[in-house]
Design a protein around this motif. Structure first.
Motif, PDB file in Angstrom:
ATOM      1  N   ARG A 492      -6.888   4.315   5.757  1.00  0.00           N
ATOM      2  CA  ARG A 492      -6.071   5.597   6.218  1.00  0.00           C
ATOM      3  C   ARG A 492      -5.640   6.293   5.109  1.00  0.00           C
ATOM      4  NH1 ARG A 492      -1.576   1.802   9.104  1.00  0.00           N
ATOM      5  NH2 ARG A 492      -1.956   0.618   7.520  1.00  0.00           N
ATOM      6  N   LEU A 493      -5.789   5.870   3.985  1.00  0.00           N
ATOM      7  CA  LEU A 493      -5.655   6.714   2.625  1.00  0.00           C
ATOM      8  C   LEU A 493      -6.748   7.803   2.494  1.00  0.00           C
ATOM      9  CD1 LEU A 493      -4.695   4.059   0.025  1.00  0.00           C
ATOM     10  CD2 LEU A 493      -3.206   5.719   1.209  1.00  0.00           C
ATOM     11  N   GLU A 512       2.296  13.131   1.637  1.00  0.00           N
ATOM     12  CA  GLU A 512       1.093  13.045   2.586  1.00  0.00           C
ATOM     13  C   GLU A 512       0.980  11.618   3.394  1.00  0.00           C
ATOM     14  OE1 GLU A 512      -0.610  15.455   3.708  1.00  0.00           O
ATOM     15  OE2 GLU A 512      -0.158  17.274   2.286  1.00  0.00           O
ATOM     16  N   MET A 513       1.275  10.639   2.584  1.00  0.00           N
ATOM     17  CA  MET A 513       1.189   9.166   3.060  1.00  0.00           C
ATOM     18  C   MET A 513       2.348   9.421   4.334  1.00  0.00           C
ATOM     19  SD  MET A 513       1.274   6.360  -0.135  1.00  0.00           S
ATOM     20  CE  MET A 513       1.168   5.243   1.108  1.00  0.00           C
ATOM     21  N   LYS A 514       3.639   9.871   4.119  1.00  0.00           N
ATOM     22  CA  LYS A 514       4.548  10.028   5.222  1.00  0.00           C
ATOM     23  C   LYS A 514       3.975  10.621   6.515  1.00  0.00           C
ATOM     24  CE  LYS A 514       8.664   9.687   2.431  1.00  0.00           C
ATOM     25  NZ  LYS A 514       9.692  10.483   1.915  1.00  0.00           N
ATOM     26  N   ASP A 519       4.061   4.019   4.314  1.00  0.00           N
ATOM     27  CA  ASP A 519       5.175   4.037   3.294  1.00  0.00           C
ATOM     28  C   ASP A 519       4.812   3.331   2.099  1.00  0.00           C
ATOM     29  OD1 ASP A 519       7.679   2.144   2.521  1.00  0.00           O
ATOM     30  OD2 ASP A 519       8.242   4.258   3.089  1.00  0.00           O
ATOM     31  N   MET A 520       4.943   4.226   1.184  1.00  0.00           N
ATOM     32  CA  MET A 520       4.410   3.890  -0.452  1.00  0.00           C
ATOM     33  C   MET A 520       5.277   2.574  -0.751  1.00  0.00           C
ATOM     34  SD  MET A 520       4.096   6.427  -3.352  1.00  0.00           S
ATOM     35  CE  MET A 520       3.586   5.897  -5.058  1.00  0.00           C
ATOM     36  N   ASP A 521       6.482   2.325  -0.531  1.00  0.00           N
ATOM     37  CA  ASP A 521       7.423   1.123  -0.935  1.00  0.00           C
ATOM     38  C   ASP A 521       6.705  -0.003  -0.130  1.00  0.00           C
ATOM     39  OD1 ASP A 521       8.734   2.831  -2.544  1.00  0.00           O
ATOM     40  OD2 ASP A 521      10.720   2.936  -1.319  1.00  0.00           O
ATOM     41  N   ASP A 522       6.453   0.112   0.939  1.00  0.00           N
ATOM     42  CA  ASP A 522       5.907  -0.969   1.758  1.00  0.00           C
ATOM     43  C   ASP A 522       4.623  -1.651   1.448  1.00  0.00           C
ATOM     44  OD1 ASP A 522       5.876  -2.887   4.284  1.00  0.00           O
ATOM     45  OD2 ASP A 522       4.079  -1.574   4.527  1.00  0.00           O
TER      46      ASP A 522
END
Length: 575
Positions: A492-493, A512-514, A519-522
């Motif tokens: 997905r990245l 863009e991840m959102k 979620d970057m933290d996840d």
């Protein structure tokens, strides 16, 4: 800058090079090897030289190089609507039959879609037609987890490129001669051992949008084994140029892979078994460097571990040549190596204890003691090298406040010991946040929280700021956490990276991840389970099932795993 200026710039670079390879620009198959960073950075990459030579030695192929232009030049490519071109013949990227990316660093992922777009090659593999180049990729990042940029690539080489790149190019030529469709040729590449064709592996996600595995097309291998071969010939600079990160240096690969079993190090697991080049082959490389008037750059995971290192450096010194080493270990450092470095004008000795505490070094299986560091300081002082640099990681698994205090204590004691033995120079701490990497015993672990890491860094800086002979250098934690996502991310990245290339690059990454529900933290702070199917679980580095889990337990137990040895069957690579 206009179009002519851009062409002149490439011609100047080519004119100033000294190459051991003569290219045939009219060869049947035209291959662009693309390094997703600048010429200055890319020409320091030895893998690019090795593959460039192999392709150009084949009578049916010509290989040319394309690099990411500097910012000012890239703007000029945009304004003049000029496609990215090769150094050798200024051939546009889209006119090559094959475009081959050499991917070494996670932060270069952002440059891949950018370069494809500027080269007039459709960014997404699914959008390419029979008129477009076949896009392949290799290098360390392609080996340990190709998924984050798999949307851009038609086929990956898993493992080392020597030998297999010739097989891949021959199969592509055969497909063209037989009138195969683009899809038929790419699918056929999957039958070559060591080649991964991502279009044949469709990622699957559960109701929580977590990656759970692949739907594998009929006939595609369920497991892709990495490719590697014995080091039978020399690996060294093919194109000498002064305009590189390493300056006027002739690079010689002394060894490949590492058998030290440091539990954080992806290279130690993905490029096992450790292999060394025969001394006579290395001497031949030194002779070639001498003819060019170049300083020798010895390359390898740990140069001081090379069994005949004293003989090698003595040979270099006997010719009144200078040399430098890519990496040294404090527990295998010799006076001959250090003396040669001093005579070569080196001012700093660099060692990587990784942690401040003996306990945490047992966890990561580093195997370097504080006594080894003291010995290194003594050897350096005796040779006249005044400065020392220590590479340190923070945020390692099981790290405590006491381990952070130990970094401060180690720095103070090491600097004091340097002063005792006559070193009046500076001790530099180069500190980086720990990033869990695939195919290591720490691949399942969560990263330490960014705020926690920043707090620890501030504490170390403040604790050492009064000592003017200790310098603390820190890599950006923000960038480290982007690397953390890219190292263990899934397919997905690809959409994220493509969108970033149209916006502000890595600065747009989190937003863009959102947009795609990530979620970057996840991604960084979630601990994986041993039984989880990971984005790289279909790749095989030769390690036996359960070995990495066993090494994780040994890390928790602070148990020592000895280095690779002849006849060992411990990890499964030497079956």
């Amino acid at each position: 800058m206009n179009r002519k200026d851009l062409i002149d710039r490439l011609q100047e670079l080519y004119k100033d090079e000294d190459s051991r390879v003569t290219i045939n620009p009219h060869a049947e198959q035209k291959v662009a090897i693309v390094y997703p960073n600048t010429y200055f950075v890319g020409m320091s990459n030895l893998g690019l030289h090795i593959i460039y030579e192999e392709i150009n030695l084949h009578p049916s192929s010509v290989c040319e190089r394309i690099f990411l232009p500097e910012k000012k030049e890239l703007d000029a490519y945009d304004k003049t609507k000029t496609p990215l071109m090769s150094v050798e013949m200024q051939r546009p990227m889209h006119q090559f039959d094959v475009v081959a990316f050499d991917v070494t660093f996670e932060m270069d992922y952002f440059h891949i879609p950018l370069m494809l777009r500027h080269g007039r090659v459709p960014v997404m593999s699914e959008d390419r037609t029979g008129f477009d180049p076949i896009v392949i990729a290799g290098g360390p990042c392609a080996t340990f987890n190709p998924e984050p940029f798999a949307d851009f690539i038609d086929a990956f080489i898993i493992g080392e490129g020597e030998g297999i790149v010739t097989a891949v190019l021959e199969r592509i030529r055969k497909g063209r001669e037989n009138g195969e469709s683009r899809e038929e040729t790419i699918s056929a590449l999957a039958q070559i051992d060591g080649v991964y064709v991502p279009v044949l592996y469709t990622p699957q996600y559960d109701d929580n949008k977590r990656f759970v595995g692949y739907d594998i097309a009929d006939g595609a291998p369920k497991i892709i084994r990495r490719h590697f071969e014995p080091l039978t010939s020399g690996g060294e600079t093919v194109i000498a140029t002064n305009f590189t990160e390493f300056g006027a240096m002739y690079i010689i690969e002394v060894a490949r892979g590492c058998g030290r079993h440091c539990r954080f190090c992806m290279a130690g697991y993905c490029f096992r078994v450790p292999r060394v080049r025969p001394l006579d082959i290395l001497k031949e490389g030194v002779d070639r460097a001498e003819k060019l008037g170049k300083k020798v750059g010895l390359m390898g995971a740990a140069i001081s571990d090379y069994p005949e290192v004293d003989e090698l450096v003595t040979y270099i010194r006997s010719k009144d040549m200078r040399y430098s080493c890519a990496s040294l270990r404090a527990d295998s450092l010799t006076q001959a190596v250090v003396d040669g470095l001093a005579e070569s004008g080196q001012k700093t000795i660099t060692i990587a204890p990784e942690t401040g505490s003996e306990r945490l070094r047992r966890v990561i299986n580093k195997g370097i003691s504080e006594e080894n560091l003291r010995t290194a300081a003594q050897l350096s002082a005796k040779s006249g090298i005044q400065h020392m640099r220590l590479y340190i990681m923070i945020g390692l698994p099981t790290e405590t406040d006491e381990d952070i205090d130990a970094i401060v204590g180690l720095a103070e004691r090491t600097q004091a010991h340097m002063a005792e033995v006559g070193c009046k120079g500076r001790l530099t701490l180069s500190i980086n946040p720990f990033i869990p990497k695939p195919f290591t015993p720490f691949q399942w672990m969560a990263m330490d929280h960014q705020k926690s890491v920043e707090k620890k860094l501030q504490y170390i800086k403040k604790s050492l700021q009064k000592n003017r002979r200790i310098e603390v250098l820190v890599e950006s934690p923000k960038e480290a956490y982007i690397q953390g996502v890219l190292a263990r991310g899934d397919r997905r990245l690809g959409k994220v990276l493509a969108a970033c290339a149209l916006d502000r690059g890595s600065k747009s990454f989190k937003s863009e991840m959102k947009k795609v529900g990530l979620d970057m933290d996840d991604c960084n702070y979630r601990e994986r389970k041993f039984e989880d199917y990971l984005p790289w679980s279909h790749l095989d580095m030769g390690l036996r099932n359960g070995y990495l889990e066993q090494e994780w337990q040994r890390a928790v137990d602070e148990a020592y795993t000895p280095p690779c040895m002849e006849g060992c069957k411990r990890c499964g690579v030497c079956k």
